[in-house]
Design an enzyme around this catalytic site. Structure first.
Site, PDB file in Angstrom:
ATOM      1  N   SER A  19       0.824  -1.206   0.000  1.00  0.00           N
ATOM      2  CA  SER A  19       0.000   0.000   0.000  1.00  0.00           C
ATOM      3  C   SER A  19       0.862   1.261   0.000  1.00  0.00           C
ATOM      4  O   SER A  19       1.900   1.328   0.667  1.00  0.00           O
ATOM      5  CB  SER A  19      -0.906   0.045   1.238  1.00  0.00           C
ATOM      6  OG  SER A  19      -1.791  -1.040   1.262  1.00  0.00           O
ATOM      7  N   ALA A  95     -14.051   1.777  -5.932  1.00  0.00           N
ATOM      8  CA  ALA A  95     -15.113   1.757  -6.943  1.00  0.00           C
ATOM      9  C   ALA A  95     -15.394   0.306  -7.276  1.00  0.00           C
ATOM     10  O   ALA A  95     -14.503  -0.554  -7.170  1.00  0.00           O
ATOM     11  CB  ALA A  95     -14.695   2.519  -8.196  1.00  0.00           C
ATOM     12  N   TYR A 155      -9.926   4.002 -16.199  1.00  0.00           N
ATOM     13  CA  TYR A 155      -9.992   4.593 -14.867  1.00  0.00           C
ATOM     14  C   TYR A 155     -11.400   5.068 -14.540  1.00  0.00           C
ATOM     15  O   TYR A 155     -11.795   5.122 -13.379  1.00  0.00           O
ATOM     16  CB  TYR A 155      -8.981   5.742 -14.756  1.00  0.00           C
ATOM     17  CG  TYR A 155      -8.528   5.997 -13.339  1.00  0.00           C
ATOM     18  CD1 TYR A 155      -7.923   4.993 -12.589  1.00  0.00           C
ATOM     19  CD2 TYR A 155      -8.690   7.242 -12.749  1.00  0.00           C
ATOM     20  CE1 TYR A 155      -7.512   5.224 -11.278  1.00  0.00           C
ATOM     21  CE2 TYR A 155      -8.270   7.479 -11.451  1.00  0.00           C
ATOM     22  CZ  TYR A 155      -7.691   6.474 -10.723  1.00  0.00           C
ATOM     23  OH  TYR A 155      -7.278   6.688  -9.436  1.00  0.00           O
ATOM     24  N   LYS A 162     -11.671  11.110  -8.196  1.00  0.00           N
ATOM     25  CA  LYS A 162     -10.417  11.779  -7.848  1.00  0.00           C
ATOM     26  C   LYS A 162     -10.481  13.267  -8.186  1.00  0.00           C
ATOM     27  O   LYS A 162      -9.857  14.098  -7.493  1.00  0.00           O
ATOM     28  CB  LYS A 162      -9.253  11.116  -8.575  1.00  0.00           C
ATOM     29  CG  LYS A 162      -8.926   9.714  -8.097  1.00  0.00           C
ATOM     30  CD  LYS A 162      -8.463   9.692  -6.654  1.00  0.00           C
ATOM     31  CE  LYS A 162      -7.932   8.318  -6.263  1.00  0.00           C
ATOM     32  NZ  LYS A 162      -7.522   8.247  -4.846  1.00  0.00           N
ATOM     33  N   ILE A 191       1.418   2.454  -9.482  1.00  0.00           N
ATOM     34  CA  ILE A 191       2.214   1.629  -8.569  1.00  0.00           C
ATOM     35  C   ILE A 191       1.432   0.346  -8.314  1.00  0.00           C
ATOM     36  O   ILE A 191       0.204   0.366  -8.173  1.00  0.00           O
ATOM     37  CB  ILE A 191       2.480   2.365  -7.244  1.00  0.00           C
ATOM     38  CG1 ILE A 191       3.336   3.617  -7.479  1.00  0.00           C
ATOM     39  CG2 ILE A 191       3.171   1.457  -6.235  1.00  0.00           C
ATOM     40  CD1 ILE A 191       3.597   4.429  -6.227  1.00  0.00           C
ATOM     41  N   THR A 193      -0.372  -1.910  -6.441  1.00  0.00           N
ATOM     42  CA  THR A 193      -1.034  -2.011  -5.142  1.00  0.00           C
ATOM     43  C   THR A 193      -2.278  -2.883  -5.289  1.00  0.00           C
ATOM     44  O   THR A 193      -2.692  -3.220  -6.406  1.00  0.00           O
ATOM     45  CB  THR A 193      -1.463  -0.636  -4.612  1.00  0.00           C
ATOM     46  OG1 THR A 193      -2.451  -0.080  -5.498  1.00  0.00           O
ATOM     47  CG2 THR A 193      -0.274   0.315  -4.527  1.00  0.00           C
ATOM     48  N   LEU A 194      -2.893  -3.216  -4.162  1.00  0.00           N
ATOM     49  CA  LEU A 194      -4.126  -4.002  -4.188  1.00  0.00           C
ATOM     50  C   LEU A 194      -5.213  -3.265  -4.951  1.00  0.00           C
ATOM     51  O   LEU A 194      -5.947  -3.834  -5.756  1.00  0.00           O
ATOM     52  CB  LEU A 194      -4.580  -4.294  -2.753  1.00  0.00           C
ATOM     53  CG  LEU A 194      -5.795  -5.209  -2.586  1.00  0.00           C
ATOM     54  CD1 LEU A 194      -5.484  -6.603  -3.120  1.00  0.00           C
ATOM     55  CD2 LEU A 194      -6.185  -5.288  -1.106  1.00  0.00           C
ATOM     56  N   ALA A 195      -5.323  -1.961  -4.742  1.00  0.00           N
ATOM     57  CA  ALA A 195      -6.341  -1.162  -5.412  1.00  0.00           C
ATOM     58  C   ALA A 195      -6.084  -1.088  -6.909  1.00  0.00           C
ATOM     59  O   ALA A 195      -7.017  -1.143  -7.728  1.00  0.00           O
ATOM     60  CB  ALA A 195      -6.378   0.245  -4.812  1.00  0.00           C
TER      61      ALA A 195
END
Length: 255
Positions: A19, A95, A155, A162, A191, A193-195
């Site tokens: 994260s 989301a 996105y 955002k 990057i 990450t999990l998201a």
């Protein structure tokens, strides 16, 4: 004595050791900060608690940011234990996966509302609760992305969320400036990450980043953490209402 020695703050958004919030937390702790962490549910607690304990966290608290009562409970506990705080890291977004994979025009009303609530409104709610504990001023940092300012494939509704987050950053900065509370956003490049795994064609975005960015590489979790450390410290005492890009120059070259 580190840059953040004597300062205390709360980290929202650590899910695992990949994260961005974890990268920020490590930099803050290395600079001498005392940290509190939150986790969403019992499943995430199993990941977050060992990480938080490795940084000598004094408080590790449950918090579902979609629930105002949870936010109030966190800051009530922090106020009782510490009395005041110096900073907050808001690194939370969500989301529905289908709303990131389907065409943007197919975003459901419920999905749109959910993305805006978790990804943008929670900053407002957290800032409102944090402000009374920032008795000597403070700093709040949130996480955004280029998709707030440009249409990034796949996105979708997260880009709209955002954009709302960035606007909220400016309005909160204007409101809390007289209290010495600064509010800024960091726009990090892609990057792992999990998201990020929920964003379609994420590997392709990484490839394009490496090919086109001036640095010819993606940014690291550590680099984002260092930028957050700057914004949360007294080094950035005159900076507020800004979106700070840490993306290898990706925003410069992608139209």
């Amino acid at each position: 004595m580190g840059l953040m020695a004597g300062k205390r703050g709360i980290i929202f958004g650590v899910a695992n050791d990949l994260s961005i919030a974890w990268g920020i937390a490590r930099q803050l702790r290395a600079a001498g900060a005392t940290l509190a962490f939150t986790y969403l549910n019992e499943a995430l607690e199993k990941r977050v608690r060992p990480l938080a304990e490795s940084l000598d966290a004094e408080l590790i608290l449950p918090c579902d940011l979609s629930r105002d009562e949870d936010i109030e409970a966190v800051f009530k506990t922090v106020g009782e234990q510490w009395g005041d705080i110096d900073f907050v890291v808001h690194a939370v977004a969500f989301a529905n996966r289908e709303d990131l994979k389907n065409p943007f025009s197919h975003t459901s009303r419920a999905g749109f509302t959910l993305a805006l609530d978790i990804s943008a409104y929670t900053l407002v709610a957290v800032a409102r609760a944090a402000a009374p504990l920032m008795k000597n001023g403070g700093s709040i940092v949130t996480m955004t992305y280029l998709g707030a300012q440009r249409a990034v494939p796949s996105y979708n509704v997260m880009g709209v969320a955002k954009a709302a987050l960035e606007a909220s950053t400016r309005y909160l900065a204007a409101e809390f400036g007289e209290q010495g509370i600064r509010v800024n956003a960091i726009s990090a490049g892609p990057i792992r990450t999990l998201a990020a795994s929920a964003v379609g064609n994420f590997k392709e975005k990484l490839r394009i980043m490496e090919e086109r960015a001036p640095l010819r590489r993606t940014v690291t979790q550590e680099e984002v953490g260092k930028s957050a450390l700057y914004l949360l410290s007294d080094l950035a005492s005159g900076v507020t209402g800004e979106v700070h890009f840490v993306d290898g120059g990706f925003s410069v070259v992608v139209g």
